[in-house]
Design a protein around this motif. Sequence first.
Motif, PDB file in Angstrom:
ATOM      1  N   ALA A 286       0.827  -1.204   0.000  1.00 59.18           N
ATOM      2  CA  ALA A 286       0.000   0.000   0.000  1.00 59.18           C
ATOM      3  C   ALA A 286       0.861   1.255   0.000  1.00 59.18           C
ATOM      4  N   GLU A 287       2.009   1.201   0.677  1.00 57.47           N
ATOM      5  CA  GLU A 287       2.925   2.342   0.685  1.00 57.47           C
ATOM      6  C   GLU A 287       3.466   2.601  -0.720  1.00 57.47           C
ATOM      7  N   ALA A 288       3.785   1.538  -1.441  1.00 52.65           N
ATOM      8  CA  ALA A 288       4.248   1.695  -2.819  1.00 52.65           C
ATOM      9  C   ALA A 288       3.147   2.290  -3.688  1.00 52.65           C
ATOM     10  N   LEU A 289       1.938   1.790  -3.532  1.00 53.41           N
ATOM     11  CA  LEU A 289       0.812   2.323  -4.315  1.00 53.41           C
ATOM     12  C   LEU A 289       0.610   3.809  -4.033  1.00 53.41           C
ATOM     13  N   ALA A 290       0.704   4.188  -2.757  1.00 54.37           N
ATOM     14  CA  ALA A 290       0.491   5.584  -2.389  1.00 54.37           C
ATOM     15  C   ALA A 290       1.544   6.488  -3.008  1.00 54.37           C
ATOM     16  N   CYS A 291       2.747   5.953  -3.257  1.00 55.21           N
ATOM     17  CA  CYS A 291       3.817   6.712  -3.909  1.00 55.21           C
ATOM     18  C   CYS A 291       3.748   6.615  -5.424  1.00 55.21           C
ATOM     19  N   GLU A 292       2.700   5.965  -5.927  1.00 57.28           N
ATOM     20  CA  GLU A 292       2.501   5.777  -7.368  1.00 57.28           C
ATOM     21  C   GLU A 292       3.674   5.022  -7.999  1.00 57.28           C
ATOM     22  N   THR A 293       4.179   4.048  -7.256  1.00 58.62           N
ATOM     23  CA  THR A 293       5.226   3.168  -7.744  1.00 58.62           C
ATOM     24  C   THR A 293       4.590   1.879  -8.245  1.00 58.62           C
ATOM     25  N   PRO A 294       4.909   1.432  -9.460  1.00 58.03           N
ATOM     26  CA  PRO A 294       4.365   0.164  -9.954  1.00 58.03           C
ATOM     27  C   PRO A 294       4.714  -0.981  -9.010  1.00 58.03           C
ATOM     28  N   VAL A 295       3.836  -1.985  -8.936  1.00 64.36           N
ATOM     29  CA  VAL A 295       3.999  -3.086  -7.984  1.00 64.36           C
ATOM     30  C   VAL A 295       3.845  -4.425  -8.683  1.00 64.36           C
ATOM     31  N   VAL A 296       4.730  -5.345  -8.350  1.00 58.66           N
ATOM     32  CA  VAL A 296       4.561  -6.760  -8.656  1.00 58.66           C
ATOM     33  C   VAL A 296       4.616  -7.495  -7.329  1.00 58.66           C
ATOM     34  N   ALA A 297       3.631  -8.349  -7.062  1.00 58.73           N
ATOM     35  CA  ALA A 297       3.571  -9.033  -5.773  1.00 58.73           C
ATOM     36  C   ALA A 297       3.159 -10.479  -5.955  1.00 58.73           C
ATOM     37  N   THR A 298       3.700 -11.330  -5.117  1.00 52.78           N
ATOM     38  CA  THR A 298       3.286 -12.721  -5.103  1.00 52.78           C
ATOM     39  C   THR A 298       1.909 -12.837  -4.455  1.00 52.78           C
ATOM     40  N   GLU A 299       1.205 -13.895  -4.798  1.00 53.11           N
ATOM     41  CA  GLU A 299      -0.163 -14.051  -4.297  1.00 53.11           C
ATOM     42  C   GLU A 299      -0.137 -14.607  -2.885  1.00 53.11           C
ATOM     43  N   VAL A 300      -0.134 -13.683  -1.935  1.00 51.36           N
ATOM     44  CA  VAL A 300      -0.157 -14.025  -0.520  1.00 51.36           C
ATOM     45  C   VAL A 300      -1.382 -13.373   0.108  1.00 51.36           C
ATOM     46  N   SER A 301      -1.592 -13.655   1.373  1.00 54.50           N
ATOM     47  CA  SER A 301      -2.767 -13.152   2.076  1.00 54.50           C
ATOM     48  C   SER A 301      -2.867 -11.632   1.968  1.00 54.50           C
ATOM     49  N   ALA A 328       7.328  -7.032 -17.335  1.00 58.69           N
ATOM     50  CA  ALA A 328       6.131  -6.364 -17.858  1.00 58.69           C
ATOM     51  C   ALA A 328       5.875  -5.050 -17.128  1.00 58.69           C
ATOM     52  N   ALA A 329       6.049  -5.044 -15.807  1.00 57.66           N
ATOM     53  CA  ALA A 329       5.777  -3.832 -15.026  1.00 57.66           C
ATOM     54  C   ALA A 329       6.744  -2.709 -15.380  1.00 57.66           C
ATOM     55  N   LEU A 330       7.980  -3.050 -15.694  1.00 54.58           N
ATOM     56  CA  LEU A 330       8.960  -2.023 -16.057  1.00 54.58           C
ATOM     57  C   LEU A 330       8.655  -1.370 -17.398  1.00 54.58           C
ATOM     58  N   ARG A 331       7.732  -1.952 -18.158  1.00 57.90           N
ATOM     59  CA  ARG A 331       7.304  -1.304 -19.405  1.00 57.90           C
ATOM     60  C   ARG A 331       6.322  -0.168 -19.147  1.00 57.90           C
ATOM     61  N   GLY A 332       5.885  -0.016 -17.898  1.00 56.55           N
ATOM     62  CA  GLY A 332       5.030   1.114 -17.541  1.00 56.55           C
ATOM     63  C   GLY A 332       3.575   0.954 -17.912  1.00 56.55           C
ATOM     64  N   LEU A 333       3.023  -0.251 -17.716  1.00 55.11           N
ATOM     65  CA  LEU A 333       1.655  -0.514 -18.135  1.00 55.11           C
ATOM     66  C   LEU A 333       0.637  -0.409 -16.998  1.00 55.11           C
ATOM     67  N   GLN A 334       1.077  -0.062 -15.785  1.00 59.77           N
ATOM     68  CA  GLN A 334       0.157  -0.032 -14.643  1.00 59.77           C
ATOM     69  C   GLN A 334      -0.454   1.354 -14.443  1.00 59.77           C
ATOM     70  N   ASP A 335      -1.684   1.380 -13.965  1.00 63.15           N
ATOM     71  CA  ASP A 335      -2.391   2.634 -13.668  1.00 63.15           C
ATOM     72  C   ASP A 335      -2.045   3.054 -12.241  1.00 63.15           C
ATOM     73  N   VAL A 336      -0.925   3.737 -12.080  1.00 60.82           N
ATOM     74  CA  VAL A 336      -0.439   4.061 -10.743  1.00 60.82           C
ATOM     75  C   VAL A 336      -1.320   5.102 -10.048  1.00 60.82           C
ATOM     76  N   ALA A 337      -1.986   5.963 -10.809  1.00 61.98           N
ATOM     77  CA  ALA A 337      -2.889   6.953 -10.199  1.00 61.98           C
ATOM     78  C   ALA A 337      -4.066   6.253  -9.536  1.00 61.98           C
ATOM     79  N   ALA A 338      -4.608   5.231 -10.199  1.00 63.91           N
ATOM     80  CA  ALA A 338      -5.714   4.464  -9.614  1.00 63.91           C
ATOM     81  C   ALA A 338      -5.240   3.711  -8.376  1.00 63.91           C
ATOM     82  N   GLY A 339      -3.978   3.245  -8.408  1.00 63.86           N
ATOM     83  CA  GLY A 339      -3.425   2.560  -7.250  1.00 63.86           C
ATOM     84  C   GLY A 339      -3.350   3.463  -6.039  1.00 63.86           C
ATOM     85  N   ARG A 340      -2.908   4.710  -6.238  1.00 65.89           N
ATOM     86  CA  ARG A 340      -2.856   5.636  -5.109  1.00 65.89           C
ATOM     87  C   ARG A 340      -4.253   5.957  -4.600  1.00 65.89           C
ATOM     88  N   ALA A 341      -5.193   6.188  -5.499  1.00 67.33           N
ATOM     89  CA  ALA A 341      -6.562   6.500  -5.076  1.00 67.33           C
ATOM     90  C   ALA A 341      -7.129   5.382  -4.211  1.00 67.33           C
TER      91      ALA A 341
END
Length: 380
Positions: A286-301, A328-341
Amino acid sequence: MRILLLTTGLRLGGAERQVADLARQFVVFGHEVAVVSLTLAQEVALPREVTLHRVDLRKDPLRFLLTLQAVRKWVARWQPDIVHAHMFHANIFARLLRPRRAGGARIPVLCTAHSSREGGRLRMLAYQLTDGLCAATTHVSAEGMQYMLDVGATKAGRISVMPNGIDTDRFRRDPQTRTQTRQALELGPDAKVVLNVGRLVHEKDQQRLIEAFRQLAGDPETGASIRLLIAGDGPLKATLVRHAAALGLSHAVRLLGPCDNVPALMNAADLFVLSSVREGLPLVVAEALACETPVVATEVSGIRALLAASGSIVPAGDTDALARGMRAALRGLQDVAAGRAHAVAAYSLASVAQRWIDLYRELVQRRGAALPAPGKADHA
């Protein structure tokens, strides 16, 4: 209100940081706060307005009973309206504490579990046997709550989900901070920076992250200037340094050690990666999302709730899938603004802290105790 937060410890971990953040926010709201730590070490800072009491809890039965009695006397003097415990050892300790008000009435005890699995059968049995000694239990994720129900650690109606919160004013995009931090780390403007933040332990699986990173380091598409920064400390530090060296990555992988500048690191990064095989609610995402940093995460709880608006999820324990997700994430395909919201709406510290205050009031009033009327600060 007079709020007592009881924690297993105050080292640099997600649950420990959450205790400190809640204490800070409760003070801002105008409440009186005390923190009792069952261990002496302290790596997270608390506001000077917070009363801190540390003890050296040991597993020896006699020492345990003596510590329990000493903390019970301390709590009786401080007289909180509520005791809110965090993590397994503190949860069981708080239940056995059986705190009372000056007039003899019980002080409600609230317990929060932070890990997807708080332990094996013995710990779940301990939760089950002491369940009636607390007013309620919460878990930071729906998956963790369901696990506790499935193994009989508690019953439906006695547990609910309450997420952790982050300071979304502190964690936000800041181009100037990005430039300054990259300069301080001697990273060129064209460097691709992958960041991981967490304890250096098996559950975080940073060794697999380094292996996945090797696929990117040798890929012309991602470039020779790609770098992996791992912020945190733990027993696997030397192992990870040796592993990076064995893969020929000593020039590209840097272990930064314990860091108190996580917002700056998030801004400096082009990608945040969570490689864990087990989590409760990995708030660092969530901290990464709030900074509008793209995220890749393993499927954990908890990860699907966190990445509901942005980010990529890959199977845990799959090196190739992790590498593909990072590429894929380093290509800049994520909606980081939506992630922060989404992070602001669901995980802002002020809103989560207010939800706790509302629950505290409900539990206290259920016991028939009087509280001051909610003031201006309670609705901050």
